[in-house]
Each structure stands twice: as C-alpha cells, then as structure tokens.
Design a protein around this motif. Structure first.
Motif, short mmCIF file in Angstrom:
data_model
loop_
_atom_site.label_atom_id
_atom_site.label_comp_id
_atom_site.label_asym_id
_atom_site.label_seq_id
_atom_site.Cartn_x
_atom_site.Cartn_y
_atom_site.Cartn_z
N TYR A 198 4.32 36.03 16.04
CA TYR A 198 5.31 36.98 16.60
C TYR A 198 6.36 36.17 17.34
N MET A 240 21.14 41.62 24.58
CA MET A 240 20.97 40.17 24.62
C MET A 240 22.23 39.57 25.26
N PRO A 261 18.35 36.46 27.79
CA PRO A 261 19.28 35.61 27.04
C PRO A 261 19.00 35.64 25.55
N LEU A 268 11.04 51.76 24.84
CA LEU A 268 12.05 50.71 25.02
C LEU A 268 12.78 50.48 23.70
N TYR A 282 19.55 38.04 14.23
CA TYR A 282 19.14 37.13 15.31
C TYR A 282 17.64 36.91 15.34
N CYS A 283 16.86 37.70 14.62
CA CYS A 283 15.43 37.83 14.92
C CYS A 283 14.54 37.04 13.95
N ILE A 328 11.41 37.63 13.16
CA ILE A 328 10.47 38.38 12.30
C ILE A 328 11.21 39.33 11.36
N GLU A 343 21.04 46.24 22.23
CA GLU A 343 21.37 44.85 21.85
C GLU A 343 22.78 44.46 22.30
N LEU A 373 10.08 35.68 17.90
CA LEU A 373 11.41 36.28 17.75
C LEU A 373 12.49 35.22 17.83
N TYR A 374 12.19 34.15 18.61
CA TYR A 374 13.16 33.07 18.85
C TYR A 374 12.37 31.80 19.08
N GLY A 432 7.31 45.02 14.87
CA GLY A 432 8.46 45.16 13.98
C GLY A 432 8.62 46.63 13.63
N GLU A 433 9.64 46.90 12.84
CA GLU A 433 10.02 48.29 12.62
C GLU A 433 9.51 48.79 11.27
N CYS A 445 7.61 50.22 21.87
CA CYS A 445 8.82 49.47 21.52
C CYS A 445 8.72 49.18 20.02
N VAL A 446 9.06 50.20 19.24
CA VAL A 446 8.82 50.15 17.80
C VAL A 446 10.09 50.55 17.04
N GLY A 447 11.22 50.45 17.71
CA GLY A 447 12.50 50.60 17.02
C GLY A 447 12.93 52.02 16.74
N ILE A 452 18.39 33.74 22.29
CA ILE A 452 17.85 32.40 22.00
C ILE A 452 17.78 32.27 20.48
#
Ligand code: SAM
Length: 379
Positions: free
Chosen positions: A337, A229, A259, A186, A89-90, A92, A190, A339-340, A129-130, A165-167, A261
């Motif tokens: 950056y 999501m 949502p 965080l 979905y992403c 990046i 998903e 994502l959507y 990103g991770e 928030c780094v996965g 996107i």
C-alpha cells in the motif's frame, strides 16, 4: 492549464534576533479574528522566520482554546490496494502493474479494528483503493457491521468510531455504509482548482463528481473530512488559499492534508516541484492557516508529513493539528500500500507504532484522548 500566479518557489532567510515590525503587525492582524484572503496568502507565503513563529503560535493557541490539548486517534487499516481509478500521482493507481494486489479478509480487518479499540484508539479509518462493484460494497457493509458488533465495551458502548476512505461511490452505497455503522467519511478534493484537478486525473474522473459526492455525504449525515495535496506540480499559492475557503464552504468537519510526494511509478513522477524543506514548511503553514480559519474542526497530522521529516507529525501538532492516524495495517501487506515513495513505519509492528506514539505526543506537550470517537462539535 491556466495558472493564476507563478508556481511555488521559496528561498530561506536567516532568523532575526528580535521580532520585526512586520511580525508584530501580523500578530495584531491574527488577534482581530478570522483571517481574510490577504492574511491567508501571507501566512502561506512569508519567508520571514519571525512571522512563521507568530503564525505557529497563534495556530497552536487557537487549537488549545477551541479543541483543548488532546490528540484524537484513528487506527489506520489499509484494507485493499485494488483500485479502478488512475490518479496520476498515486502509487496504487490501476495502471501500475508493480504492486501485488491484496484485500484483507473480513476477519483480519475486524481483528485489527478490535486491537485498535483495545489500545484505546477510539476510532479506526478503513482506507482502500476505489472499487464500486456489488461484491465490494457488500464486503464493506458486512465488515462495518462485524466491527461494530465486536468492538463495543464499557468505554465505547457503540463500538469504535469508523471513518471510511474508499473514494467516490453512489449515494445508495454511501447510505448503505452509513446504516452499517460508518459515521465519518474522508474524501479528499485533492485540489479545489478545476484546472489542476483535471491535470491530476484522467478525464473520466471528474471534478464535479467529487463535489457531488461530498455534498451527498453531508446530506446523509456523515461527519465529512476532505483535504488537498500541498506542493503539487503547477500549484500556486492562490490555489492553496482557494482550498482553504473550499474547506470552509463545503462545511468540512475534518481536514486530512499533506505534502505531495512523488511515486516512482506514478505518471507525475519527474515533474518539477518544491524541494522537501519547502514542501514541508508549506504543508505546516496550510495546517496553521486551516486552524486559524476553522478554529474548531479536526485536522490530521498525516503520515505524509512523517515521510518528509521523522518528527513531521509532531510538527503538524505544533502547527494546529489534533488528529493522528497510527499505522495498524498488518505488516504482511503494508509494503503493497505504497501511495508515494518513502512511506514510514514499513517494518514496525502495530504494537511498536502504538508505543512510540505516546512519547511523540507528550514531547509536544499534548495528551492522548483515549476511548473516545473524538468528533468536533457540529458547526
Ligand atoms: N481511493 C480513495 C480516495 O481517493 O479517496 C482512498 C485512497 S487514496 C490512495 C488516499 C489519499 O492518498 C488520496 O486522497 C491522496 O490525497 C493521497 N495520495 C495518493 N498519492 C499521493 C502522493 N503521491 N502524495 C501524497 N498523497 C498522496
């Protein structure tokens, strides 16, 4: 993929002049205490405007009673778009060759965090990103320590609060970053549906690993945020109800959800989904349902809401959210950056984002919580 109920579909109905018996019954049911599965399903699925009004009002009252009227701020610093994951979905994801890949320098991140502290934001979110390589792990640790050293003040004796928030990372890495000064993490689930998770990720990204990560984060002592999501292709109302119980059972301190996107260069692009108003209303009702089920946790009104409607974050606050993440990423990299599609505030400086924020929050009768980390009480 097994689907428990028909994929999401909505039609809108006209607003009735007065509250129906069904809306009154729903109001009575919400007064009784924490909602059960049937009530949550109704909250997410009803098409009746008077019932939606009842839901929104109850969620807002529950928020005000349990968390007060303040909105907690976390300045969002998207510090790198380099990613080794390939989420379908992403924007990046590693397979997308279009974005110019960047990582901010440590000085840029620390300066931005200091600026957030000076604005009274109280907390920052470092998102990227991770990556799991040793150089990245050390870079994050050093940056955390530098932020802590430079942001303490009379108002914030321990410096700004830091959410990472780094996965997905190893337990050792999570522990190292906790010791270096991050106290919240965080990691969105998903979706709590294993089948849907598998449809959103390549086989190497496993549902079980993400659950393990969330449990490890809790055990280390982080305040843990998760989320989903909303309006994903193939997602059902029952999946979303399961997500709500997942939030409860994993012991989430914070929920950040929004949502889905589409992104033009992501693999899921073109899959059938709900239209924008339906995804928006569903996302708002997920916020309300979360607030009603988990009255005292923090819930973010996310940027994705603002992407679907200019006042999306304010609407999120009115449905029970109490956290906003003002955009603080330096302008020179913000477009990379993505994502959507349709990410807002691409050309507004962090200062412009800060000054528009207060008016937006006041417009829905709420106040900024300045110079505080703004964590909920431990459950
Ligand atoms: N890589 C880290 C991770 O996965 O937790 C942090 C960065 S990741 C890009 C942050 C969040 O962006 C994800 O958890 C996901 O929910 C959200 N996101 C990515 N693509 C999205 C899309 N197309 N629509 C809505 N949210 C999206």
């Amino acid at each position: 993929m097994p689907v428990k109920t028909a994929p999401l579909q909505f039609t809108r109905k006209a607003r009735p002049a007065s509250q129906s018996a069904a809306a009154q019954a729903l109001a009575a049911c919400l007064q009784e205490g924490l909602p059960g599965r049937e009530t949550l399903r109704r909250i997410l699925g009803t098409q009746q405007p008077d019932e939606v009004d009842v839901i929104r009002q109850h969620a807002e009252q529950t928020l005000l009673k349990n968390c007060g009227d303040t909105v907690r701020l976390r300045g969002l610093i998207e510090f790198s778009n380099r990613c080794t994951s390939d989420c379908y979905y992403c924007g990046i994801r590693r397979s997308n060759k279009m974005p110019t890949r960047y990582t901010l320098t440590q000085d840029e991140i620390v300066d931005t965090a200091r600026w957030c502290g000076e604005q009274g934001y109280g907390s920052v979110v470092l998102q990227s990103g991770e990556r799991r390589d040793a150089k990245f792990v050390r870079f994050v640790s050093d940056t955390l320590r530098a932020i802590k050293e430079t942001t303490h003040s009379v108002a914030l004796p321990e410096g700004v609060g830091i959410t990472l928030c780094v996965g997905e990372q190893s337990p050792e890495t999570y522990a190292e970053w906790f010791d270096a000064g991050a106290h919240r993490y965080l990691l969105r689930m998903e979706t709590s549906s294993p089948a849907l998770f598998a449809a959103l990720h390549p086989a190497e990204q496993r549902y079980e690993s993400r659950i393990e990560c969330l449990k490890t984060l809790k055990a280390i002592g982080y305040r843990v945020g998760t989320g989903v999501m909303i309006g994903l292709p193939g997602q059902t109302l029952d999946d979303l109800v399961d997500d709500l119980f997942f939030f409860r059972d994993i012991g989430a301190d914070m929920i950040g959800m929004g949502p889905y996107i589409p992104h033009e260069q992501a693999a899921l692009h073109g899959m059938p989904i709900l239209d924008v108003p339906a995804r928006m209303t569903l996302a708002l009702r997920m916020i309300a349902a979360t607030r009603l089920l988990l009255p005292s946790i923090n819930i973010a009104a996310t940027t994705a809401l603002q992407t679907l409607a200019p006042d999306g974050r304010e609407q999120g606050l009115r449905y029970g959210a109490n956290v906003i993440m003002p955009q603080a990423t330096p302008l020179r990299v913000r477009r990379e950056y993505t994502l959507y599609d349709g990410k807002p505030c691409l050309d507004d400086s962090a200062g412009q984002c800060a000054s528009c924020l207060e008016g937006r929050i006041h417009s829905v009768g709420r106040r900024l919580l300045r110079d505080h980390w703004g964590d909920p009480a431990r459950r």
